[in-house]
Structures are given as structure tokens and as C-alpha cells.
Design a protein around this motif. Structure first.
Motif, PDB file in Angstrom:
ATOM      1  N   GLY A  41     -14.134   9.113  -7.340  1.00 54.39           N
ATOM      2  CA  GLY A  41     -14.291   9.496  -5.942  1.00 54.39           C
ATOM      3  C   GLY A  41     -13.934   8.449  -4.917  1.00 54.39           C
ATOM      4  N   ALA A  42     -13.280   7.353  -5.313  1.00 50.89           N
ATOM      5  CA  ALA A  42     -12.944   6.303  -4.352  1.00 50.89           C
ATOM      6  C   ALA A  42     -11.942   6.820  -3.322  1.00 50.89           C
ATOM      7  CB  ALA A  42     -12.367   5.094  -5.082  1.00 50.89           C
ATOM      8  N   LYS A  43     -12.060   6.320  -2.120  1.00 53.32           N
ATOM      9  CA  LYS A  43     -11.124   6.675  -1.053  1.00 53.32           C
ATOM     10  C   LYS A  43      -9.801   5.932  -1.228  1.00 53.32           C
ATOM     11  CE  LYS A  43     -10.993   7.116   4.017  1.00 53.32           C
ATOM     12  NZ  LYS A  43     -11.136   8.602   4.028  1.00 53.32           N
ATOM     13  N   ALA A  44      -9.911   4.695  -1.706  1.00 54.43           N
ATOM     14  CA  ALA A  44      -8.718   3.871  -1.929  1.00 54.43           C
ATOM     15  C   ALA A  44      -8.976   2.921  -3.089  1.00 54.43           C
ATOM     16  CB  ALA A  44      -8.365   3.084  -0.673  1.00 54.43           C
ATOM     17  N   ALA A  45      -7.893   2.432  -3.682  1.00 52.58           N
ATOM     18  CA  ALA A  45      -7.978   1.484  -4.795  1.00 52.58           C
ATOM     19  C   ALA A  45      -6.989   0.360  -4.544  1.00 52.58           C
ATOM     20  CB  ALA A  45      -7.681   2.178  -6.116  1.00 52.58           C
ATOM     21  N   ILE A  46      -7.466  -0.878  -4.562  1.00 50.93           N
ATOM     22  CA  ILE A  46      -6.598  -2.033  -4.351  1.00 50.93           C
ATOM     23  C   ILE A  46      -6.809  -3.017  -5.498  1.00 50.93           C
ATOM     24  CG2 ILE A  46      -5.954  -3.908  -2.817  1.00 50.93           C
ATOM     25  CD1 ILE A  46      -6.996  -2.308  -0.481  1.00 50.93           C
ATOM     26  N   ILE A 105       0.837  -1.192   0.000  1.00 58.75           N
ATOM     27  CA  ILE A 105       0.000   0.000   0.000  1.00 58.75           C
ATOM     28  C   ILE A 105       0.875   1.247   0.000  1.00 58.75           C
ATOM     29  CG2 ILE A 105      -0.198   0.371   2.486  1.00 58.75           C
ATOM     30  CD1 ILE A 105      -3.178   0.345   0.042  1.00 58.75           C
ATOM     31  N   GLY A 106       0.369   2.325  -0.547  1.00 58.28           N
ATOM     32  CA  GLY A 106       1.082   3.597  -0.551  1.00 58.28           C
ATOM     33  C   GLY A 106       0.110   4.702  -0.883  1.00 58.28           C
ATOM     34  N   SER A 107       0.629   5.908  -1.071  1.00 55.72           N
ATOM     35  CA  SER A 107      -0.232   7.049  -1.358  1.00 55.72           C
ATOM     36  C   SER A 107       0.413   7.947  -2.395  1.00 55.72           C
ATOM     37  CB  SER A 107      -0.491   7.862  -0.084  1.00 55.72           C
ATOM     38  OG  SER A 107      -1.334   8.980  -0.364  1.00 55.72           O
ATOM     39  N   TYR A 108      -0.423   8.582  -3.236  1.00 58.28           N
ATOM     40  CA  TYR A 108       0.038   9.593  -4.175  1.00 58.28           C
ATOM     41  C   TYR A 108      -0.082  10.986  -3.567  1.00 58.28           C
ATOM     42  CZ  TYR A 108      -0.078   6.254  -8.110  1.00 58.28           C
ATOM     43  OH  TYR A 108       0.155   5.203  -8.967  1.00 58.28           O
ATOM     44  N   ARG A 109      -0.599  11.064  -2.347  1.00 54.84           N
ATOM     45  CA  ARG A 109      -0.809  12.357  -1.705  1.00 54.84           C
ATOM     46  C   ARG A 109       0.377  12.729  -0.814  1.00 54.84           C
ATOM     47  NH1 ARG A 109      -7.105  13.070   0.082  1.00 54.84           N
ATOM     48  NH2 ARG A 109      -8.083  12.248  -1.815  1.00 54.84           N
ATOM     49  N   GLU A 110       0.728  13.983  -0.811  1.00 54.76           N
ATOM     50  CA  GLU A 110       1.793  14.474   0.054  1.00 54.76           C
ATOM     51  C   GLU A 110       1.223  14.726   1.443  1.00 54.76           C
ATOM     52  OE1 GLU A 110       4.278  17.577  -1.659  1.00 54.76           O
ATOM     53  OE2 GLU A 110       3.539  17.037  -3.654  1.00 54.76           O
ATOM     54  N   ALA A 111       0.871  13.647   2.117  1.00 50.35           N
ATOM     55  CA  ALA A 111       0.269  13.707   3.449  1.00 50.35           C
ATOM     56  C   ALA A 111       1.138  12.915   4.424  1.00 50.35           C
ATOM     57  CB  ALA A 111      -1.146  13.132   3.422  1.00 50.35           C
ATOM     58  N   GLU A 112       1.271  13.419   5.651  1.00 51.52           N
ATOM     59  CA  GLU A 112       2.112  12.751   6.635  1.00 51.52           C
ATOM     60  C   GLU A 112       1.495  11.445   7.123  1.00 51.52           C
ATOM     61  OE1 GLU A 112       3.030  15.400   9.792  1.00 51.52           O
ATOM     62  OE2 GLU A 112       4.242  16.753   8.545  1.00 51.52           O
ATOM     63  N   HIS A 113       0.163  11.378   7.126  1.00 51.01           N
ATOM     64  CA  HIS A 113      -0.501  10.189   7.654  1.00 51.01           C
ATOM     65  C   HIS A 113      -1.724   9.862   6.809  1.00 51.01           C
ATOM     66  CE1 HIS A 113      -1.731   7.243  10.682  1.00 51.01           C
ATOM     67  NE2 HIS A 113      -2.956   7.741  10.651  1.00 51.01           N
ATOM     68  N   THR A 138       2.594  18.512  -7.993  1.00 46.81           N
ATOM     69  CA  THR A 138       1.437  19.192  -8.555  1.00 46.81           C
ATOM     70  C   THR A 138       0.969  20.280  -7.593  1.00 46.81           C
ATOM     71  OG1 THR A 138      -0.087  17.599  -7.553  1.00 46.81           O
ATOM     72  CG2 THR A 138       0.697  17.128  -9.780  1.00 46.81           C
ATOM     73  N   ALA A 139       0.180  21.215  -8.122  1.00 44.62           N
ATOM     74  CA  ALA A 139      -0.287  22.342  -7.307  1.00 44.62           C
ATOM     75  C   ALA A 139      -1.132  21.863  -6.133  1.00 44.62           C
ATOM     76  CB  ALA A 139      -1.081  23.315  -8.174  1.00 44.62           C
ATOM     77  N   ASN A 140      -1.879  20.762  -6.331  1.00 40.45           N
ATOM     78  CA  ASN A 140      -2.741  20.277  -5.242  1.00 40.45           C
ATOM     79  C   ASN A 140      -2.088  19.170  -4.418  1.00 40.45           C
ATOM     80  OD1 ASN A 140      -2.894  17.984  -6.826  1.00 40.45           O
ATOM     81  ND2 ASN A 140      -4.925  18.441  -7.632  1.00 40.45           N
ATOM     82  N   LYS A 141      -0.792  18.946  -4.643  1.00 36.61           N
ATOM     83  CA  LYS A 141      -0.011  17.978  -3.871  1.00 36.61           C
ATOM     84  C   LYS A 141      -0.619  16.569  -3.902  1.00 36.61           C
ATOM     85  CE  LYS A 141       2.072  21.381  -0.793  1.00 36.61           C
ATOM     86  NZ  LYS A 141       2.376  21.762   0.609  1.00 36.61           N
ATOM     87  N   GLY A 142      -1.246  16.222  -5.017  1.00 38.88           N
ATOM     88  CA  GLY A 142      -1.773  14.886  -5.198  1.00 38.88           C
ATOM     89  C   GLY A 142      -3.101  14.625  -4.526  1.00 38.88           C
ATOM     90  N   PHE A 143      -3.749  15.669  -4.005  1.00 35.88           N
ATOM     91  CA  PHE A 143      -4.988  15.448  -3.268  1.00 35.88           C
ATOM     92  C   PHE A 143      -6.196  15.215  -4.167  1.00 35.88           C
ATOM     93  CE2 PHE A 143      -2.472  16.447   0.287  1.00 35.88           C
ATOM     94  CZ  PHE A 143      -3.160  16.016   1.422  1.00 35.88           C
ATOM     95  N   ASP A 144      -5.986  15.178  -5.474  1.00 36.25           N
ATOM     96  CA  ASP A 144      -7.055  14.739  -6.371  1.00 36.25           C
ATOM     97  C   ASP A 144      -6.993  13.239  -6.599  1.00 36.25           C
ATOM     98  OD1 ASP A 144      -4.638  14.905  -7.736  1.00 36.25           O
ATOM     99  OD2 ASP A 144      -5.561  15.495  -9.633  1.00 36.25           O
TER     100      ASP A 144
END
Length: 562
Positions: free
Chosen positions: A210-215, A127-135, A242-248
């Protein structure tokens, strides 16, 4: 980037329906030189190409790591050779295009729990994330089986029809619905993987809905690699900022092993095999699994800055139409030491050779004189990190993509002599085929079947960053039927490179290199690119191709603006 052993070279081009006349390649067999000469192909500046490769692959540049300690020296060397070849600065009077990148690495990954079931990170899922989020935390999120996760209006297919995915976890099958077809028949081209079958598409489409996660459910044959590949690399990703730091994007994305998916389906009272079979049929509807997922992880976010190098030969009568030549300059930098203690991955073939070809093509086109269309020469960075340099250019094009006719991408040229054949990657996807057939005939080359079309190699090279945004691209490269030694020698040489030099310190330049095969490839690139630069038509993807709609929309915008 993973490459097919017999496809160390990838050529990307877009062509016109009526190519300019061409001559035979100098390095081709003698019988090929009987073709009538209607236009002169400039000689390949082999000494210039050789010197460029030798310089970029030297130990002094420490393997050309992007954003590494030697990047500025690498950039200076490329700019110097661009100038010598006659190019002008291509980014609004500047040579460089900054490429900001971010690396996001998941850590402190919790188990994935679904009801009473608990699965281990690495062994059972990644698992991982494309968002620049700490948690990141997925808490009591409903899981929904969305089949192959495809929305393809041109094919009348929508796995997300009628389902609200907001806050939910999409469970997705890998590859295309008809991947089991032994040939290339079927709505999704059967054995030949399409863009819809690739995991980046599935993540992006889940986010768009609009999915929260994709597996994605891993299965070795349709994925084309074993679980060990995911286990060793999962959880860490490289992205352009990206300007939105991956939050899309989805909050989390990853893979689970098939036995894990089977247990989850069973826990929800569902039959994995039956639903997987149903997902292959047109009209499939997403199925809520009746279970909820829980997991969490932290992210380490690291930022860096690298650069593309951009040069241009301005056009004459249609200077606002563009032909693109590209190749990646980066390699791995310092890497695992070999038996002799050498820890520099020089990347002479991969891809100092491509930049040598880029410089040679600039020089050849300068000597041949300007063309109606402008010609852009792009040395991209971060290919080895996931095509990020070309991706950034495609997101922030210096020259509008709607006015980009197409181009030629160079990656890992031959040092084993000329061949009698070429291989086409991706199949017949666009109106480009006409020019390819003409050039094959003129150069006395035959077309060999692509190795492993089920692995989707078309979607793994720098040309794809443009293709998925609608610019028609066609990938073709040298085959393995060597003029001297035939297919046995060609296959042996290719396997030897992959086993003993690819992504290793031994991929080094040598003065003993046979440059005739490389010269043959460069002349091929010149013919194709020159046809684009002198042509007038705008080829498109074939009806039903996954990239046709984007190109149609772009060209309609240009036409309306006129």
C-alpha cells in the motif's frame, strides 16, 4: 537488457529427474564421441538456421524494431519459417499474439523536498511512475525506512511487519541483507543476488503493502552499476498494458543517491549507517523517519502494439502438458550511426541467432516425431524494452503455466566455435540439476563458475517472466573454454563482441560465420527440451527458493482439478 560480457548466451530450461537418453554433440571434441549411443539426435539443419538469421538480420528489416515500420515483414518471415519447420499455429489457430505496450516518460520533475532540504532531479534522484496518469504528486507523505523491503515467508523474513504503509513513501536498500558475504552463504545466498534483491521486486512489494511511493537508496557495489546508469535512463519505463492501467502500483518509484538518503535520515534524527546495519538482521522492524517528502511530475504516455509469434507441435498421450522453447525476435531498429554512417542495428547475434535456433529446433523435433507432451515455440517481442513480450505471455498464457513443464530460451548464440564448458546462471535453484549433470556428462562438458553472480543476471532474461510465476527455470549457457584456442581465445572473442558489436550496427550476419558452435548449442537445447517433452515428472524449486510457493500452489490447483 544488460548482459554479462561472458554470458552473451542465456539458456533457460526446466528438466525432469529422469531424462531421456542422449547422444554426444557432433561439434564436441573427438573423445566425447565415444559415449554409447542410446538415441539419435537429429542433425541440426544448419542451412535453414543460417538462412533464417541472414534474412532477419538484413538491412531490409531495419533492425527489427517492435511496433516499427518493418514489424509485419518480420512477423511474416518468422511465420513462413515456422510453417516450413512443420509447426502449426499455436494461439488458438492463429500465429500471432498481440502485445499492447505503453511507454511512460516523466517530465517537468520538481525537486524532491524534505523539510528544508531540496534535491535536484537527475543529479540527486530519479523518479517515474508505472501508472498511466498525466500527473503525479507526492505531497507531505511520511517517509518510512523499510530496510531491504523484503517479505519472504519461507525464510521467516518480513520488513513490513507491523507497519501501515498506506499513503507513505518506502525508503529501501538495494540488494539482499547478506550481499556483503564474499561467498554464497547466508539466508539470502550471500554474494549471489536473489529476486528479493532486485529493484522490480522492491517496487512491487512496496505497492503490495500500500505504499504511495518507493525510493531505493543507490550504492554502486550492491546495485552493480553506477549512478550514471540511472541518471541516463531514469524516469522512462516500458510496460505491457494492463486492465487497470497500472493503478495497482505505487504512484511513484525511483532511486536516490546514498548521500541524499544520509541527509534525509539526519534531518529526522536517525543514523543511516546504524539503521542499515540493523536492517541486515532477522526481525528488523520498519522505522518511520519523522520527515515528509514532496515532489511532482507530469507523464507522457505513449501506446503501441507489437506481437509474439506462437507455433506448436501437439503432443500425443499428454497433449495438455507443455514444453516451451523461446527466443526474442526484436532488436533496436535504427540507432546511433557508426563511423561509416550505418544506422541500422541489425541484431544478427542478438537475437536473429535465437530465432534461427528456434526454427532449427522445430525442424529437428518434427523429424524426430511427436512427443507425449506438446511443444510450444514462442518468438517473443520487446525483450530489449524490458522482457515485455515474455511478460505479456506470462500474464496471458496461451497454455496454462500450471501445465507448463518448462522450456528452453535462446538468446545470442555462439559464432566462434564449440566450447568444452558451460556456465550456470542463478545457481542450483531447482530439481533440474539432475538432468543438467547428465547432459553435461553425455556431452563431455564441464561446468564453470558463473561470472558476477552478485549482478543477478538470472533475473534479466526472458525465462524470468515465467520463473517468477512459479515455473521452475534453470539458466545455463556456453562457457569460454573454446575447443580451438581455450579460455584465452574464448574470453577475447566474447570481449571483442561486447566492445565492437553488441547493440551496434556492426552486429551483422556474415557468410563466413563458423556455425559449429551454434550447432553445438542447438543440439544441447534439443537434448534438454526433448527430455522434458518425453518425461513424466514435474520438477520443483528447492525448498526455501523464492519461487517454490507459487509453483506449489499452481500444481495443487491442477491436482485438485483432476
Amino acid at each position: 537488457m544488460i548482459r554479462s560480457p561472458a554470458r552473451a548466451l542465456t539458456l533457460m530450461l526446466l528438466a525432469t529427474a529422469a531424462p531421456a537418453p542422449v547422444t554426444t554433440v557432433q561439434a564436441a571434441p573427438a573423445k566425447a564421441r565415444a559415449v554409447t549411443r542410446a538415441a539419435v539426435v537429429p542433425s541440426v539443419p544448419v542451412p535453414m538456421m543460417r538462412e533464417t538469421i541472414k534474412t532477419l538480420a538484413s538491412d531490409a528489416f531495419e533492425g527489427r524494431a517492435p511496433a516499427g515500420p518493418k514489424e509485419q515483414q518480420v512477423l511474416d518471415a518468422i511465420v513462413t519459417r515456422f510453417k516450413a519447420a512443420g509447426l502449426k499455429p499455436g494461439n488458438n489457430g492463429q500465429w500471432l499474439q498481440p502485445v499492447p505496450m505503453v511507454t511512460i516518460a516523466a517530465k517537468n520533475i520538481s525537486p524532491l523536498t524534505v523539510g528544508s532540504l531540496s534535491f535536484k532531479p537527475g543529479a540527486d534522484f530519479v523518479i517515474g511512475s508505472y501508472r498511466e496518469a498525466e500527473h503525479t504528486e507526492i505531497k507531505a507523505s511520511d517517509m518510512v525506512f523499510v530496510g531491504y523491503g523484503i517479505t519472504a515467508p519461507e525464510l521467516g523474513w518480513d520488513d513490513y511487519a507491523g507497519i501501515d504503509m498506506k499513503g507513505k513513501v518506502a525508503v529501501i536498500l538495494v540488494n539482499d541483507p547478506d550481499y556483503e558475504n564474499a561467498d554464497e552463504t547466508g539466508l539470502f545466498k550471500g554474494r549471489r543476488m536473489t529476486w528479493y534483491g532486485r529493484w522490480p521486486y522492491k517496487y512491487a512489494e512496496a505497492a503490495r503493502h500500500g505504499a504511495k511511493a518507493a525510493i531505493i537508496v543507490h550504492d554502486t557495489f550492491p546495485a552493480a552499476y553506477g549512478w550514471n546508469v540511472l541518471e541516463s535512463s531514469g524516469g522512462t519505463g516500458n510496460f505491457v498494458q494492463t486492465a487497470n492501467k497500472g493503478f495497482d502500483q505505487t504512484e511513484a518509484n525511483g532511486w536516490m543517491r546514498r548521500p541524499v538518503a544520509e541527509q534525509i535520515f539526519t534531518a529526522g534524527g536517525k543514523d543511516f549507517a546504524a539503521l542499515s546495519a540493523a536492517a541486515k538482521q532477522k526481525g528488523f522492524k520498519a522505522v518511520p523517519l519523522g520527515v515528509q517528502a514532496n515532489l511532482s511530475f507530469d507523464n507522457t504516455v505513449t501506446r503501441a502494439l507489437s506481437h509474439n509469434v506462437v507455433g506448436v507441435i501437439p503432443g500425443t498421450t499428454r497433449a495438455n502438458e507443455y514444453v516451451l522453447y523461446s527466443g526474442h525476435w526484436d532488436h533496436l531498429g535504427r540507432c546511433k550511426p557508426d563511423a561509416k554512417g550505418d544506422d541500422i542495428c541489425n541484431g544478427a547475434v542478438d537475437n536473429a541467432s535465437g530465432i534461427g535456433a528456434l526454427v532449427a529446433l522445430a525442424d529437428m523435433n518434427r523429424r524426430a516425431g511427436p512427443t507425449p507432451r506438446s511443444q510450444v515455440f514462442l518468438a517473443v517481442t520487446l525483450e530489449e524494452s524490458g522482457l515485455l513480450g515474455s511478460e505479456y505471455y506470462a500474464q496471458h498464457p496461451v497454455y496454462p503455466l500450471a501445465r507448463t513443464v518448462g522450456g528452453v530460451n535462446m538468446d545470442a548464440l555462439s559464432v566462434i566455435g564449440p566450447t568444452r564448458d558451460v556456465q550456470v546462471t542463478g545457481g542450483d535453484k531447482s530439481e533440474l540439476t539432475a538432468i543438467l549433470k547428465k547432459v553435461e556428462k553425455d556431452m563431455n562438458l564441464v561446468e564453470s563458475p558463473e561470472d558476477h553472480p552478485e549482478r543477478g543476471h538470472y533475473y534479466r532474461s526472458d525465462h524470468f517472466s515465467l520463473a517468477k510465476r512459479g515455473v521452475p527455470m534453470f539458466a545455463v549457457g556456453r562457457g569460454t573454454d573454446l575447443v580451438n584456442g581455450g579460455t584465452a581465445a574464448g574470453n577475447a572473442a566474447t570481449e571483442d563482441y561486447v566492445e565492437h558489436r553488441y547493440h551496434q550496427p556492426s552486429d551483422e550476419y556474415s557468410d563466413s560465420w563458423d556455425m559449429t558452435g551454434m550447432a553445438q548449442e542447438v543440439q544441447l537445447y534439443y537434448r534438454l527440451g526433448r527430455a522434458l517433452a518425453t518425461g513424466t515428472t514435474w520438477p520443483n524449486w528447492h525448498p526455501g527458493d523464492e519461487f517454490r510457493a507459487v509453483r506449489d500452489a499452481d500444481r495443487a490447483t491442477v491436482t485438485k482439478a483432476k
